[in-house]
Design a protein around this motif. Structure first.
Motif, PDB file in Angstrom:
ATOM      1  N   UNK B  52      50.348  49.518  80.819  1.00 35.46           N
ATOM      2  CA  UNK B  52      50.082  48.336  81.627  1.00 35.46           C
ATOM      3  C   UNK B  52      51.320  47.446  81.635  1.00 35.46           C
ATOM      4  N   UNK B  53      51.545  46.795  82.748  1.00 41.47           N
ATOM      5  CA  UNK B  53      52.714  45.918  82.843  1.00 41.47           C
ATOM      6  C   UNK B  53      52.355  44.483  82.490  1.00 41.47           C
ATOM      7  N   UNK B  54      51.072  44.224  82.277  1.00 41.27           N
ATOM      8  CA  UNK B  54      50.654  42.836  82.059  1.00 41.27           C
ATOM      9  C   UNK B  54      50.928  42.396  80.637  1.00 41.27           C
ATOM     10  N   UNK B  55      51.865  41.450  80.499  1.00 44.67           N
ATOM     11  CA  UNK B  55      52.204  40.920  79.180  1.00 44.67           C
ATOM     12  C   UNK B  55      50.974  40.409  78.455  1.00 44.67           C
ATOM     13  N   UNK B  56      50.114  39.698  79.201  1.00 43.63           N
ATOM     14  CA  UNK B  56      48.941  39.111  78.545  1.00 43.63           C
ATOM     15  C   UNK B  56      48.044  40.202  77.967  1.00 43.63           C
ATOM     16  N   UNK B  57      47.937  41.336  78.681  1.00 43.49           N
ATOM     17  CA  UNK B  57      47.111  42.426  78.155  1.00 43.49           C
ATOM     18  C   UNK B  57      47.764  43.073  76.941  1.00 43.49           C
ATOM     19  N   UNK B  58      49.089  43.221  77.000  1.00 43.35           N
ATOM     20  CA  UNK B  58      49.799  43.820  75.866  1.00 43.35           C
ATOM     21  C   UNK B  58      49.556  42.971  74.613  1.00 43.35           C
ATOM     22  N   UNK B  59      49.738  41.663  74.758  1.00 46.85           N
ATOM     23  CA  UNK B  59      49.511  40.767  73.618  1.00 46.85           C
ATOM     24  C   UNK B  59      48.055  40.787  73.174  1.00 46.85           C
ATOM     25  N   UNK B  60      47.168  40.854  74.143  1.00 45.38           N
ATOM     26  CA  UNK B  60      45.747  40.863  73.803  1.00 45.38           C
ATOM     27  C   UNK B  60      45.394  42.096  72.978  1.00 45.38           C
ATOM     28  N   UNK B  61      45.930  43.262  73.404  1.00 45.49           N
ATOM     29  CA  UNK B  61      45.640  44.496  72.665  1.00 45.49           C
ATOM     30  C   UNK B  61      46.203  44.413  71.246  1.00 45.49           C
ATOM     31  N   UNK B  62      47.431  43.927  71.148  1.00 43.75           N
ATOM     32  CA  UNK B  62      48.048  43.827  69.815  1.00 43.75           C
ATOM     33  C   UNK B  62      47.272  42.842  68.941  1.00 43.75           C
ATOM     34  N   UNK B  63      46.856  41.732  69.521  1.00 47.38           N
ATOM     35  CA  UNK B  63      46.116  40.752  68.718  1.00 47.38           C
ATOM     36  C   UNK B  63      44.717  41.246  68.360  1.00 47.38           C
ATOM     37  N   UNK B  64      44.076  41.958  69.276  1.00 43.01           N
ATOM     38  CA  UNK B  64      42.785  42.561  68.926  1.00 43.01           C
ATOM     39  C   UNK B  64      42.972  43.547  67.777  1.00 43.01           C
ATOM     40  N   UNK B  65      44.055  44.308  67.855  1.00 37.65           N
ATOM     41  CA  UNK B  65      44.353  45.293  66.811  1.00 37.65           C
ATOM     42  C   UNK B  65      44.507  44.600  65.459  1.00 37.65           C
ATOM     43  N   UNK B  66      45.317  43.547  65.436  1.00 38.36           N
ATOM     44  CA  UNK B  66      45.583  42.905  64.144  1.00 38.36           C
ATOM     45  C   UNK B  66      44.449  42.000  63.680  1.00 38.36           C
ATOM     46  N   UNK B  67      43.616  41.585  64.603  1.00 39.24           N
ATOM     47  CA  UNK B  67      42.372  40.899  64.239  1.00 39.24           C
ATOM     48  C   UNK B  67      41.534  41.862  63.390  1.00 39.24           C
ATOM     49  N   UNK B  68      41.469  43.121  63.822  1.00 38.70           N
ATOM     50  CA  UNK B  68      40.735  44.143  63.064  1.00 38.70           C
ATOM     51  C   UNK B  68      41.455  44.444  61.751  1.00 38.70           C
ATOM     52  N   UNK B  69      42.786  44.546  61.804  1.00 37.97           N
ATOM     53  CA  UNK B  69      43.555  44.796  60.573  1.00 37.97           C
ATOM     54  C   UNK B  69      43.254  43.700  59.548  1.00 37.97           C
ATOM     55  N   UNK B  70      43.230  42.466  59.998  1.00 41.70           N
ATOM     56  CA  UNK B  70      42.974  41.332  59.094  1.00 41.70           C
ATOM     57  C   UNK B  70      41.593  41.449  58.458  1.00 41.70           C
ATOM     58  N   UNK B  71      40.627  41.803  59.252  1.00 40.23           N
ATOM     59  CA  UNK B  71      39.248  41.848  58.762  1.00 40.23           C
ATOM     60  C   UNK B  71      38.930  43.116  57.976  1.00 40.23           C
ATOM     61  N   UNK B  72      39.618  44.220  58.312  1.00 36.78           N
ATOM     62  CA  UNK B  72      39.247  45.508  57.703  1.00 36.78           C
ATOM     63  C   UNK B  72      40.272  46.012  56.686  1.00 36.78           C
ATOM     64  N   UNK B  73      41.256  45.210  56.378  1.00 36.40           N
ATOM     65  CA  UNK B  73      42.320  45.690  55.474  1.00 36.40           C
ATOM     66  C   UNK B  73      41.729  46.248  54.180  1.00 36.40           C
ATOM     67  N   UNK B  74      40.678  45.602  53.688  1.00 36.70           N
ATOM     68  CA  UNK B  74      40.068  46.045  52.440  1.00 36.70           C
ATOM     69  C   UNK B  74      39.361  47.384  52.563  1.00 36.70           C
ATOM     70  N   UNK B  75      39.105  47.815  53.793  1.00 40.14           N
ATOM     71  CA  UNK B  75      38.389  49.079  53.981  1.00 40.14           C
ATOM     72  C   UNK B  75      39.326  50.266  54.153  1.00 40.14           C
ATOM     73  N   UNK B  76      40.635  49.999  54.187  1.00 39.61           N
ATOM     74  CA  UNK B  76      41.590  51.091  54.327  1.00 39.61           C
ATOM     75  C   UNK B  76      41.528  51.955  53.075  1.00 39.61           C
ATOM     76  N   UNK B  77      41.262  53.262  53.255  1.00 40.72           N
ATOM     77  CA  UNK B  77      41.046  54.140  52.108  1.00 40.72           C
ATOM     78  C   UNK B  77      42.298  54.942  51.744  1.00 40.72           C
ATOM     79  N   UNK B  78      43.324  54.785  52.520  1.00 36.98           N
ATOM     80  CA  UNK B  78      44.569  55.460  52.156  1.00 36.98           C
ATOM     81  C   UNK B  78      44.610  56.933  52.497  1.00 36.98           C
TER      82      UNK B  78
END
Ligand SMILES: [Zn+2]
Lengths: 216, 206
Positions: B52-78
């Motif tokens: 996608x060429x839309x900057x806002x979508x690119x940022x949105x996807x990355x922020x959604x991703x790291x929103x999950x990373x922030x919340x699920x970091x403790x569930x990472x099993x390695x």
């Protein structure tokens, strides 16, 4: 580890991308290198993939400051849960596929209306075109598999098809992949495919023979 | 060129660093979270920008991703590298986002074809030409094949890692890679340009 039996051509071919991107195991890499010493074809393929790897990592830099969006994310993290949930509630999913299915059906209707009787005979039955769009076709008359860009408007798609004298004879379930056929029998499919590939808005065009049906 | 062991060491070191960071994130460490975010932002932005060429979508996807990373970091099993885990989340967020937004032109359709002057900048223009050649080739691939190639060549993921990210069998990854390469061989020479001519004489694999 005992020396493995020399890799076949096919095994080497499959391993090349992973050697190129550095994720093959040291043993795999050695085996591939041994094969490459004696096989010019696989050396060619290796060189091509190296070139491709380089091309994907060259240019096209997205200059994109991460800080503003990081600050937005941190603000979101600081927002109490309930508020965040309502603020983040995704807009209702606006699926584009039904729209595409509709588009394909309309194109089909335009095609049939414009082309008249000769093509209907060829399709076997007057409503054959419509049926294949909604039911799985028993035997495909598609000569070319075509994936139009989703950005293409209906008008542009129908103009594109008309310019190449093509009609839609089938589509996959979400109508992202169209099976098209020339409107006259003596058409040179390869030439049409070549022209389609050079046409903006065409993501993929290939002869349907051997390609079987649209995946998924 | 780096030796295999160097590359393997670099990957292992990077992962060790990221595992430490993720453990800290699981305990609410903001600074570690920001480090992880900034490390992954550029490669993820480039990966998503191919869709996608839309900057806002690119940022949105990355922020959604790291929103999950922030919340699920403790569930990472390695059971994978941290980077692969994050790319997998980003891939799913991207698919979700692209499905729920009207399709937009790809970056490739927007920022290409502004030819550079030749002469002194020939090396740079050759690089751009190569990048453009590859981008055109990728645009001809079905989405799964294209993403497989991007994950392998752009994000440096292994066959097993791509299988985990795309939630498919390694055999499927191999098959997609195989067909992608066949199709590129068949279609790229037709795209013109020196890079294409250079491979025009190559044989088809038997
Ligand atoms: Zn060989």
């Amino acid at each position: 580890m005992t020396p493995a039996t020399p890799l076949t051509h096919r095994e080497t071919w499959e391993l090349i991308p992973w050697v190129v991107n550095g994720t093959a195991t040291p043993n795999e890499r050695q085996d591939v290198e041994r094969h490459l010493r004696d096989c010019a074809d696989c050396r060619d393929e290796y060189a091509l993939q190296m070139q491709f790897h380089a091309g994907m990592n060259a240019g096209g830099d997205v200059e994109h400051d991460a800080q503003p969006s990081l600050r937005r994310l941190l603000a979101r993290i600081d927002t109490p849960e309930e508020q965040a949930l309502s603020a983040d509630a995704a807009p209702p999913a606006r699926a584009r596929w039904p729209q595409w299915l509709a588009a394909a059906v309309v194109v089909q209707a335009i095609g049939l209306a414009l082309l008249g009787g000769a093509q209907l005979k060829q399709a076997g039955a007057p409503d054959a075109g419509y049926r294949t769009l909604t039911n799985a076709p028993a035997a495909s008359a598609a000569a070319i598999r075509l994936v139009p860009s989703p950005q293409l408007s209906l008008t542009e798609l129908s103009q594109l098809l008309a310019a190449q004298q093509l009609r839609v004879v089938e589509a996959n379930a979400d109508a992202t992949i169209l099976g098209v056929a020339p409107t006259h029998e003596a058409a040179d499919v390869d030439a049409i495919v070549a022209r389609l590939r050079a046409t903006p808005g065409v993501l993929l065009a290939e002869p349907a023979a051997g390609a079987a049906h649209a995946p998924r | 060129m780096k030796s295999t062991t160097d590359i393997a060491d670099t990957r292992t070191d990077a992962d060790a660093f990221e595992r430490d960071a993720l453990r800290a994130v699981a305990h609410g460490d903001r600074a570690a979270f920001e480090r992880l975010y900034l490390r992954h932002h550029a490669p993820l932005a480039r990966f998503i920008a191919r869709h996608t060429a839309r900057r806002d979508l690119i940022d949105e996807v990355i922020n959604d991703t790291f929103w999950i990373v922030w919340r699920k970091a403790g569930e990472f099993r390695g059971d994978s590298k941290v980077g692969t885990w994050i790319i997998g989340i980003a891939y799913r967020c991207m698919l979700k986002s692209l499905r729920s937004h009207a399709p937009v032109p790809e970056a490739a359709d927007i920022d290409t074809d502004d030819a550079l002057p030749g002469g002194a900048e020939s090396s740079e223009s050759e690089t751009r030409e190569l990048a453009d050649w590859v981008r055109r080739g990728l645009a001809l691939l079905p989405p799964e094949q294209r993403t497989t190639m991007e994950l392998a060549y752009y994000l440096g993921q292994s066959c097993e890692e791509i299988a985990a990210i795309m939630n498919c069998a390694t055999g499927t990854v191999k098959a997609r890679m195989f067909h992608a390469r066949l199709r590129l061989r068949n279609t790229l020479p037709a795209l013109g340009g020196d890079a294409a001519q250079a491979i025009d004489t190559r044989k088809q694999p038997s």
